[in-house]
Write a protein that holds these residues in place. Structure first.
Motif, mmCIF file in Angstrom:
data_model
loop_
_atom_site.group_PDB
_atom_site.id
_atom_site.type_symbol
_atom_site.label_atom_id
_atom_site.label_comp_id
_atom_site.label_asym_id
_atom_site.label_seq_id
_atom_site.Cartn_x
_atom_site.Cartn_y
_atom_site.Cartn_z
ATOM 1 N N UNK A 37 -1.053 9.440 28.352
ATOM 2 C CA UNK A 37 -1.495 10.825 28.488
ATOM 3 C C UNK A 37 -1.284 11.634 27.220
ATOM 4 N N UNK B 50 -4.295 4.071 28.341
ATOM 5 C CA UNK B 50 -4.159 5.453 27.943
ATOM 6 C C UNK B 50 -3.712 6.356 29.083
ATOM 7 N N UNK B 51 -4.050 6.002 30.356
ATOM 8 C CA UNK B 51 -3.585 6.868 31.435
ATOM 9 C C UNK B 51 -2.097 6.734 31.712
ATOM 10 N N UNK C 176 -2.153 8.069 20.949
ATOM 11 C CA UNK C 176 -3.097 6.961 21.136
ATOM 12 C C UNK C 176 -3.955 6.762 19.884
ATOM 13 N N UNK D 62 -11.233 7.187 19.637
ATOM 14 C CA UNK D 62 -9.986 7.033 18.891
ATOM 15 C C UNK D 62 -10.278 6.502 17.490
ATOM 16 N N UNK E 223 -3.199 11.915 23.719
ATOM 17 C CA UNK E 223 -4.334 11.461 22.947
ATOM 18 C C UNK E 223 -4.004 11.276 21.467
ATOM 19 N N UNK E 224 -3.201 12.191 20.932
ATOM 20 C CA UNK E 224 -2.896 12.090 19.498
ATOM 21 C C UNK E 224 -2.118 10.824 19.175
ATOM 22 N N UNK F 10 -13.321 6.238 23.709
ATOM 23 C CA UNK F 10 -12.529 7.475 23.708
ATOM 24 C C UNK F 10 -12.534 8.165 22.341
#
Lengths: 210, 210
Positions: B110, B106-107, B115, B151, B112-113, B149
């Protein structure tokens, strides 16, 4: 309700904070990668009382095979069982060489002298793999057990490990890794049991334990 | 020198004590095996900050394949890298079905949506495997990260896991396993880092990290 508290701006806010946090994380990780550029064969040890030590070793075996590396596997102590991994890896005689000790766990044999002879024979085979630069990864499964019972001399084992080809990786598994071995290893993981199905009455099963 | 102290009688003595100890150990182990006879699909979790979580999962994949079981693999989060395991397992399209998320850690994204969308798509694929009784083992690699996270909703995930075919095994990997998931698992191992080559300046390498 002020605009800041609407669900939409809230979730935009979470996403933005996430983005900033991850950006920082990426910088840190990139930086570490930049610093860690040395290439060398490593010694990886998986130890502890938890499940996953040998299966982690076998996972690294297929990782190596996926990178077109040749692999040598020596099974200390456990060999009697025809495990799933063994059955599977025997499909690839050109890619994986396997030496399995002929006996089961030591409490099935109850004969220390015979165990020691078998451990010595298994170490002789390990030395062959550890002298062959065409082998990219050597898995010494349950070697820690043989060392813990003093079936093999840890100083001799360490000397042979250190004399191996410089780019060769070695994975050593089994509970009770000796401190002398941990001292010369590059990566060591202690696998701790949090919970085990066995304790709630579920037996060993194909695909999970063997 | 009295006879008891000669090297020969000493080593006979060690061997005999070993035999008795091992005999007792065998009785205890046999007894436990006797008690643990229930057969059922299990949920195995490998978590913690140590190396070996995913490789242990992939080790169980080949253990299952060695027992002629069909396997489903879903990679959460990590998919961008073409790892050694992936390359290797793609040799067996009839035995292993693989779904890899299209992005890296994920980094690296960057976002979030995006992901979350990818995690949802990966879960939809997981549910397919978790509904198919012909699949003996499902590996949900790095699912713990997606849950950590947020998700994916952990309660929905647990409900889907519990609705799976009764003999199907599931292996879930990734650091930071949620307590809710640990509560419903059968076997949980915490992999703790004792040492890591990365920290002494050795980079990620084929056959070990990828």
């Amino acid at each position: 309700m002020s605009e800041e508290n609407t669900p939409t701006s809230k979730s935009t806010d979470i996403n933005e904070r996430h983005r900033v946090r991850m950006e920082r994380k990426k910088e840190i990780v990139d930086d570490k990668i930049q610093q860690a550029q040395r290439k060398a064969g490593v010694i990886v040890i998986t130890t502890g009382n938890g499940k996953g030590k040998s299966s982690s070793g076998f996972g690294m075996v297929i990782r190596a095979m996926g990178n077109d590396m040749k692999v040598g596997v020596v099974q200390f102590i456990k060999g009697a069982m025809s495990t799933g991994e063994e059955k599977f890896l025997h499909r690839f005689p050109d890619e994986v060489s396997i030496h399995a000790m002929g006996e089961g766990y030591t409490w099935n044999t109850q004969n220390r002298e015979r165990d020691m002879e078998k451990a010595e024979a298994a170490w002789a085979k390990s030395k062959e793999y550890l002298s062959d630069p065409s082998i990219g990864l050597v898995l010494l499964d349950e070697l820690n057990i043989a060392l813990k019972y003093h079936y093999l001399d840890v100083h001799k084992v360490i000397a042979d490990l250190q004399a191996r080809p410089p780019m060769q990786h070695v994975v050593i598994t089994g509970r009770g890794a000796l401190p002398e071995l941990i001292a010369v290893a590059d990566t060591v993981t202690e696998m701790q049991e949090v919970k085990h199905a066995f304790k709630s009455g579920i037996g060993a099963q194909a695909g999970v334990e063997w």
